[in-house]
Write an enzyme that holds these catalytic residues in place. Structure first.
Site, PDB file in Angstrom:
ATOM      1  CB  SER A   1       3.695  -2.807   5.655  1.00  0.00           C
ATOM      2  OG  SER A   1       3.565  -1.847   6.657  1.00  0.00           O
TER       3      SER A   1
ATOM      4  CD  GLN B   1      -2.242   1.344   2.874  1.00  0.00           C
ATOM      5  OE1 GLN B   1      -1.788   0.645   3.766  1.00  0.00           O
ATOM      6  NE2 GLN B   1      -3.166   2.242   3.085  1.00  0.00           N
ATOM      7  N   GLY B   2       0.791   2.028  -1.072  1.00  0.00           N
ATOM      8  CA  GLY B   2       1.609   3.246  -1.176  1.00  0.00           C
ATOM      9  C   GLY B   2       0.791   4.500  -0.923  1.00  0.00           C
ATOM     10  CE1 TYR B   3      -3.864   3.855  -0.331  1.00  0.00           C
ATOM     11  CE2 TYR B   3      -4.911   4.554   1.690  1.00  0.00           C
ATOM     12  CZ  TYR B   3      -4.977   3.919   0.481  1.00  0.00           C
ATOM     13  OH  TYR B   3      -6.161   3.351   0.080  1.00  0.00           O
ATOM     14  CB  SER B   4       2.698   7.093   4.475  1.00  0.00           C
ATOM     15  OG  SER B   4       1.617   6.573   5.189  1.00  0.00           O
TER      16      SER B   4
ATOM     17  CB  SER C   1      -1.303   8.727  15.106  1.00  0.00           C
ATOM     18  OG  SER C   1      -1.947   9.989  15.104  1.00  0.00           O
TER      19      SER C   1
ATOM     20  CD  GLU D   1      -8.157  -0.824   7.104  1.00  0.00           C
ATOM     21  OE1 GLU D   1      -8.280   0.243   7.729  1.00  0.00           O
ATOM     22  OE2 GLU D   1      -7.170  -1.115   6.443  1.00  0.00           O
TER      23      GLU D   1
HETATM   24  C1  LIG Z   1       3.894  -0.340  11.475  1.00  0.00           C
HETATM   25  C2  LIG Z   1       3.506   0.656  10.429  1.00  0.00           C
HETATM   26  C3  LIG Z   1       3.155   0.209   9.182  1.00  0.00           C
HETATM   27  C4  LIG Z   1       2.799   1.152   8.200  1.00  0.00           C
HETATM   28  N1  LIG Z   1       2.491   0.673   6.953  1.00  0.00           N
HETATM   29  C5  LIG Z   1       2.150   1.554   5.986  1.00  0.00           C
HETATM   30  C6  LIG Z   1       1.894   1.097   4.668  1.00  0.00           C
HETATM   31  O1  LIG Z   1       1.949  -0.106   4.363  1.00  0.00           O
HETATM   32  N2  LIG Z   1       1.590   2.002   3.712  1.00  0.00           N
HETATM   33  C7  LIG Z   1       1.515   3.335   3.999  1.00  0.00           C
HETATM   34  O2  LIG Z   1       1.194   4.096   3.099  1.00  0.00           O
HETATM   35  N3  LIG Z   1       1.794   3.814   5.227  1.00  0.00           N
HETATM   36  C8  LIG Z   1       2.118   2.937   6.235  1.00  0.00           C
HETATM   37  N4  LIG Z   1       2.416   3.404   7.482  1.00  0.00           N
HETATM   38  C9  LIG Z   1       2.457   4.837   7.716  1.00  0.00           C
HETATM   39  C10 LIG Z   1       1.353   5.380   8.592  1.00  0.00           C
HETATM   40  O3  LIG Z   1       0.149   5.439   7.883  1.00  0.00           O
HETATM   41  C11 LIG Z   1       1.820   6.762   9.079  1.00  0.00           C
HETATM   42  O4  LIG Z   1       2.961   6.561   9.877  1.00  0.00           O
HETATM   43  C12 LIG Z   1       0.757   7.456   9.882  1.00  0.00           C
HETATM   44  O5  LIG Z   1      -0.313   7.838   9.060  1.00  0.00           O
HETATM   45  C13 LIG Z   1       1.318   8.709  10.592  1.00  0.00           C
HETATM   46  O6  LIG Z   1       1.960   9.524   9.684  1.00  0.00           O
HETATM   47  P1  LIG Z   1       3.466  10.045   9.930  1.00  0.00           P
HETATM   48  O7  LIG Z   1       4.339   8.866  10.282  1.00  0.00           O
HETATM   49  O8  LIG Z   1       3.860  10.850   8.744  1.00  0.00           O
HETATM   50  O9  LIG Z   1       3.393  10.954  11.219  1.00  0.00           O
HETATM   51  P2  LIG Z   1       2.865  12.457  11.280  1.00  0.00           P
HETATM   52  O10 LIG Z   1       1.581  12.573  10.555  1.00  0.00           O
HETATM   53  O11 LIG Z   1       3.986  13.363  10.884  1.00  0.00           O
HETATM   54  O12 LIG Z   1       2.599  12.611  12.819  1.00  0.00           O
HETATM   55  C14 LIG Z   1       3.662  12.803  13.763  1.00  0.00           C
HETATM   56  C15 LIG Z   1       3.034  12.970  15.138  1.00  0.00           C
HETATM   57  O13 LIG Z   1       2.163  14.124  15.151  1.00  0.00           O
HETATM   58  C16 LIG Z   1       0.842  13.766  15.538  1.00  0.00           C
HETATM   59  N5  LIG Z   1      -0.149  14.525  14.766  1.00  0.00           N
HETATM   60  C17 LIG Z   1      -0.163  14.703  13.423  1.00  0.00           C
HETATM   61  N6  LIG Z   1      -1.234  15.450  13.064  1.00  0.00           N
HETATM   62  C18 LIG Z   1      -1.916  15.741  14.196  1.00  0.00           C
HETATM   63  C19 LIG Z   1      -3.118  16.444  14.484  1.00  0.00           C
HETATM   64  N7  LIG Z   1      -3.842  17.015  13.516  1.00  0.00           N
HETATM   65  N8  LIG Z   1      -3.522  16.530  15.785  1.00  0.00           N
HETATM   66  C20 LIG Z   1      -2.807  15.938  16.775  1.00  0.00           C
HETATM   67  N9  LIG Z   1      -1.652  15.252  16.559  1.00  0.00           N
HETATM   68  C21 LIG Z   1      -1.210  15.140  15.300  1.00  0.00           C
HETATM   69  C22 LIG Z   1       0.726  12.291  15.220  1.00  0.00           C
HETATM   70  O14 LIG Z   1      -0.238  11.653  16.039  1.00  0.00           O
HETATM   71  C23 LIG Z   1       2.128  11.783  15.533  1.00  0.00           C
HETATM   72  O15 LIG Z   1       2.279  11.555  16.917  1.00  0.00           O
HETATM   73  C24 LIG Z   1       2.785   2.519   8.476  1.00  0.00           C
HETATM   74  C25 LIG Z   1       3.147   2.948   9.752  1.00  0.00           C
HETATM   75  C26 LIG Z   1       3.514   2.041  10.724  1.00  0.00           C
HETATM   76  C27 LIG Z   1       3.903   2.550  12.077  1.00  0.00           C
END
Ligand SMILES: Cc1cc2nc3c(=O)[nH]c(=O)nc-3n(C[C@H](O)[C@H](O)[C@H](O)COP(=O)(O)OP(=O)(O)OC[C@H]3O[C@@H](n4cnc5c(N)ncnc54)[C@H](O)[C@@H]3O)c2cc1C
Length: 406
Positions: free
Chosen positions: A169, A129-132, A391, A252
């Site tokens: 992932s 899955q290529g979202y982030s 998160s 989900e």
């Molecule tokens: C184990 C794992 C597997 C994953 N697998 C995939 C995958 O297969 N494909 C994919 O596309 N992505 C995947 N991800 C990515 C995941 O979707 C992102 O990590 C997640 O959406 C958070 O984005 P970020 O890491 O950029 O953190 P950020 O969005 O930068 O957030 C950083 C911190 O700020 C907080 N924060 C951000 N915005 C707000 C707000 N508006 N209010 C309050 N707090 C806030 C967050 O809670 C966090 O603590 C995976 C992540 C993990 C940990």
């Protein structure tokens, strides 16, 4: 309780027994041991298990019968899922079955469905899955990976993709990626996103594994450099990708509580409590351990009862509201506390985070708990559960706004 309820319970009981017997006969003990001890089975082992499920007609329980689904009720699917987790079966399906299949079934063209769906079932295609992106996670709509429509050297109309995805992932095992890309930079960010199906063997795609703090490489960064994607591999209309990506959450919601996984991990902690001693007494009889264990047990039962209540609502035809967001929040926090207790119970022995313990059962020194080699890694893996899929902070915000009206 009505006569219909009783008949239904009896049927479910028989169904549960059937699933249990199948798993007992079909799942190799070595694979089961790995999963029980917290290791990740290798790709070949997962493929073999999935092939067995496919042979049984049970690989795609959430798909309609026309595409190979078994035609189960919501309750049967829940029982099936629970039984697999409780029997220490490897996680099957993942992105391909839980996400890409349902999206293609709902939004794909007949040609896309006919091409891609059977290849998921026969495992020719493994999806990620290529979202982030490096600067787009919680705020996913700000994603920047660009897809420009051009005519290539062969005169074909294609999207040319440039950019990068991160935390992908399983991309190191996958050969296809389901990607959100930017096809329009004007207007609201949500309105310029499209979904593309990208063959990872296409020139210009590269994958860089990311090693986690646990020493395992579970996710990756994926780069796109002038990658040509046929226009026919776009799902849905151009710029309609946001709606499609969001619709996935519906698939989900009820599983995000991870009730069965929590139950299995808590059973592991119980074993640790019975096996290990402190001051000559089994941990299970030490007050600090008992107190934490019982508290986790109560939280788990409360979560299980809440999930059951939502399932009942769904079964009765009621739509599930944003309240289900709490299931992910509670289930992911609970599993972290369970893993923390495992590490605290095992003590310093768990700190030797055995990298080899990722996929191979390590040899154990005398007196060492079989759960020790993967205990630290497993704790760090579950650390990601409160981040992935939205998160905890984002869940809190959604609950505050949409449920409590704050
Ligand atoms: C184990 C794992 C597997 C994953 N697998 C995939 C995958 O297969 N494909 C994919 O596309 N992505 C995947 N991800 C990515 C995941 O979707 C992102 O990590 C997640 O959406 C958070 O984005 P970020 O890491 O950029 O953190 P950020 O969005 O930068 O957030 C950083 C911190 O700020 C907080 N924060 C951000 N915005 C707000 C707000 N508006 N209010 C309050 N707090 C806030 C967050 O809670 C966090 O603590 C995976 C992540 C993990 C940990």
């Amino acid at each position: 309780m009505t006569a219909r309820d009783t008949a239904n319970d009896t049927d479910l009981h028989a169904f549960r027994a059937e699933v249990r017997a199948f798993v007992a006969a079909a799942l190799p003990q070595a694979v089961r041991d790995k999963v029980r001890l917290g290791l990740e089975p290798g790709k070949a082992e997962v493929q073999a298990w999935q092939a067995r499920l496919a042979q049984q007609g049970w690989l795609v329980p959430n798909w309609p019968t026309a595409w190979g689904g078994p035609g189960w009720s919501e309750e049967q699917r829940a029982v099936f899922h629970d039984e697999l987790v409780l029997a220490d079966a490897p996680e099957s399906g993942g992105i391909s079955i839980a996400m890409v299949g349902p999206i293609l079934i709902r939004y794909g063209t007949p040609a896309q469905q006919q091409h891609f769906l059977p290849r998921i079932v026969n495992q020719e295609h493994w999806w990620c899955q290529g979202y982030s992106e490096p600067n787009a996670g919680s705020d996913l709509a700000s994603l920047k990976t660009r897809a420009e429509r051009r005519v290539n050297a062969n005169g074909e109309e294609v999207y040319v993709v440039n950019g990068s995805k991160i935390w992908t992932s399983g991309a190191h095992h996958a050969n296809w990626i389901f990607c959100l890309v930017r096809t329009d930079t004007g207007g609201r960010p949500q309105e310029g996103i499209s979904c593309l199906l990208i063959d990872m063997q296409t020139p210009g795609v590269s994958v860089r594994p990311i090693r986690g703090i646990h020493g395992w490489s579970l996710f990756n960064q994926v780069f796109f450099d002038e990658v040509e994607v046929p226009v026919a591999h776009r799902v849905g209309e151009e710029n309609a990708g946001w709606t499609i990506a969001k619709s996935l959450l519906e698939h989900e919601r009820l599983n995000l509580a991870r009730v069965a996984e929590n139950r299995r991990r808590l059973a592991k902690v119980r074993q640790i409590g019975l096996q290990l001693h402190e001051a000559g007494v089994p941990l299970a009889r030490r007050p600090w351990f008992q107190q934490r264990y019982r508290e986790l047990e109560v939280r788990l039962e409360a979560l299980a009862a809440t999930v059951l209540r939502f399932r009942q609502q769904a079964q009765d035809g009621a739509s599930l509201g944003p309240e289900t967001g709490m299931l992910k929040l509670i289930g992911s926090t609970l599993i972290q506390d369970i893993e923390n207790l495992a590490v605290d119970a095992i003590g310093p022995d768990s700190l030797a985070c055995d990298r080899a313990a990722h996929v191979e059962l390590p040899e154990l020194a005398p007196g060492r708990s079989p759960y020790a080699p993967a205990a630290s890694a497993r704790r760090f893996v579950t650390r990601g559960y409160t981040i992935a899929g939205g998160s905890s902070e984002i869940q809190h915000e959604m609950l505050a706004k949409q449920v409590l009206g704050l």
